[in-house]
Design an enzyme around this catalytic site. Structure first.
Site, PDB file in Angstrom:
ATOM      1  N   GLY A 182       0.790  -1.281   0.006  1.00 59.13           N
ATOM      2  CA  GLY A 182       0.073   0.054  -0.061  1.00 59.13           C
ATOM      3  C   GLY A 182       0.945   1.262   0.092  1.00 59.13           C
ATOM      4  O   GLY A 182       2.075   1.267   0.590  1.00 59.13           O
ATOM      5  N   GLN A 201       3.339   9.875   1.055  1.00 63.18           N
ATOM      6  CA  GLN A 201       4.333   9.142   1.250  1.00 63.18           C
ATOM      7  C   GLN A 201       5.297   9.595  -0.060  1.00 63.18           C
ATOM      8  O   GLN A 201       6.611   9.321   0.342  1.00 63.18           O
ATOM      9  CB  GLN A 201       4.240   7.791   1.304  1.00 63.18           C
ATOM     10  CG  GLN A 201       3.324   7.441   2.689  1.00 63.18           C
ATOM     11  CD  GLN A 201       3.132   5.680   2.700  1.00 63.18           C
ATOM     12  OE1 GLN A 201       2.481   5.227   2.229  1.00 63.18           O
ATOM     13  NE2 GLN A 201       4.163   5.177   3.717  1.00 63.18           N
ATOM     14  N   CYS A 219       5.090   0.135   7.733  1.00 64.52           N
ATOM     15  CA  CYS A 219       4.843   1.353   7.062  1.00 64.52           C
ATOM     16  C   CYS A 219       6.241   1.359   6.158  1.00 64.52           C
ATOM     17  O   CYS A 219       7.314   1.499   6.647  1.00 64.52           O
ATOM     18  CB  CYS A 219       4.355   2.543   7.759  1.00 64.52           C
ATOM     19  SG  CYS A 219       4.075   4.032   6.706  1.00 64.52           S
ATOM     20  N   LEU A 220       5.924   1.717   4.861  1.00 65.69           N
ATOM     21  CA  LEU A 220       7.082   2.000   4.059  1.00 65.69           C
ATOM     22  C   LEU A 220       7.859   3.309   4.577  1.00 65.69           C
ATOM     23  O   LEU A 220       9.056   3.584   4.445  1.00 65.69           O
ATOM     24  CB  LEU A 220       6.716   2.315   2.464  1.00 65.69           C
ATOM     25  CG  LEU A 220       6.319   0.955   1.808  1.00 65.69           C
ATOM     26  CD1 LEU A 220       6.030   1.480   0.491  1.00 65.69           C
ATOM     27  CD2 LEU A 220       7.485   0.079   1.910  1.00 65.69           C
ATOM     28  N   HIS A 240      -5.111   1.661   6.986  1.00 72.25           N
ATOM     29  CA  HIS A 240      -3.820   2.395   7.065  1.00 72.25           C
ATOM     30  C   HIS A 240      -3.620   3.426   6.187  1.00 72.25           C
ATOM     31  O   HIS A 240      -3.083   4.513   6.356  1.00 72.25           O
ATOM     32  CB  HIS A 240      -2.660   1.141   7.001  1.00 72.25           C
ATOM     33  CG  HIS A 240      -1.379   1.545   6.817  1.00 72.25           C
ATOM     34  ND1 HIS A 240      -0.355   1.062   7.741  1.00 72.25           N
ATOM     35  CD2 HIS A 240      -0.569   2.421   6.148  1.00 72.25           C
ATOM     36  CE1 HIS A 240       0.812   1.637   7.626  1.00 72.25           C
ATOM     37  NE2 HIS A 240       0.638   2.622   6.541  1.00 72.25           N
ATOM     38  N   GLU A 241      -3.820   3.082   4.795  1.00 67.42           N
ATOM     39  CA  GLU A 241      -3.717   4.233   3.795  1.00 67.42           C
ATOM     40  C   GLU A 241      -4.776   5.456   3.837  1.00 67.42           C
ATOM     41  O   GLU A 241      -4.465   6.659   4.064  1.00 67.42           O
ATOM     42  CB  GLU A 241      -4.101   3.600   2.327  1.00 67.42           C
ATOM     43  CG  GLU A 241      -3.257   2.386   2.152  1.00 67.42           C
ATOM     44  CD  GLU A 241      -1.666   2.688   2.353  1.00 67.42           C
ATOM     45  OE1 GLU A 241      -1.370   3.762   2.426  1.00 67.42           O
ATOM     46  OE2 GLU A 241      -0.904   1.766   2.720  1.00 67.42           O
ATOM     47  N   HIS A 243      -3.174   7.716   6.482  1.00 68.61           N
ATOM     48  CA  HIS A 243      -2.079   8.357   5.848  1.00 68.61           C
ATOM     49  C   HIS A 243      -2.702   9.949   5.275  1.00 68.61           C
ATOM     50  O   HIS A 243      -2.063  10.868   5.422  1.00 68.61           O
ATOM     51  CB  HIS A 243      -1.713   7.794   4.801  1.00 68.61           C
ATOM     52  CG  HIS A 243      -0.157   7.016   5.287  1.00 68.61           C
ATOM     53  ND1 HIS A 243       0.841   7.561   5.959  1.00 68.61           N
ATOM     54  CD2 HIS A 243      -0.100   5.719   5.062  1.00 68.61           C
ATOM     55  CE1 HIS A 243       1.550   6.439   5.797  1.00 68.61           C
ATOM     56  NE2 HIS A 243       1.210   5.351   5.632  1.00 68.61           N
TER      57      HIS A 243
HETATM   58 NI    NI Z   1       1.968   3.524   5.653  1.00 67.63          NI
END
Ligand code: NI
Length: 169
Positions: A45, A50, A92-93, A134-135, A138
């Site tokens: 995701g 991000q 998370c990235l 989660h997204e 963000h």
């Molecule tokens: Ni994330």
């Protein structure tokens, strides 16, 4: 084009993203690039903040290229229903190398627009439900560590501060 992914500490991750109102070729290109960037980073995701774009766009593929039909585009998403509870390790990235157990609803319905602006609803369970939450978080300037204990969160922040000092973040 592969975008670099910004990390925890970058203020773009902390602010609510702007609603998308124009659905054009440029948006399609951006979404293609977001999938490419997500795969390059080995993620399932990715949300636009991000990649430093404060726009309400996220891409998800919980199968990581296994099933082309699993590729989801969430534009201006809203969580409209949740039920149950499910605890799983989450990462998370933008917070690489850390993972924590996070309890979230087990079944989630999201309402979003696709790349053409068409409104749709989709219900997911477990990992997909988690990805929706989660997204969408963000896009509201929220990271998964806001859902863990203050103690665990402070520990992660402390480690990150050390890494920043050492030039490793
Ligand atoms: Ni994330």
């Amino acid at each position: 084009m592969i975008y670099p992914i910004v990390k925890f500490g970058n203020p773009v991750l902390d602010k609510p993203a702007e609603k998308v109102t124009v659905f054009d070729d440029e948006l399609q290109k951006l979404i293609d690039d977001m999938f490419e960037s997500m795969y390059a980073a080995h993620g399932v995701g990715l949300a636009a903040p991000q990649i430093s774009l404060s726009r309400r766009i996220a891409v998800i593929d919980i199968t990581f290229k296994e099933d082309p039909k699993a590729k989801l585009v969430l534009i201006n998403p809203e969580i409209i229903h949740t039920e149950g509870k499910h605890t799983q390790s989450e990462g998370c990235l933008s917070i690489p190398e850390f993972r924590e157990n996070v309890t979230r609803p087990n079944k989630v319905t999201v309402r979003a627009q696709d790349v053409h602006g068409k409104v749709y609803e989709k219900t997911g369970e477990e990992l997909l439900a988690r990805a929706f939450l989660h997204e969408t978080d963000h896009l509201n300037g929220k990271l998964y560590i806001s859902h863990i204990s203050a103690l665990k969160r402070d520990l992660i922040k402390r480690k990150i501060r050390k890494m920043i000092k050492a030039g490793e973040w």
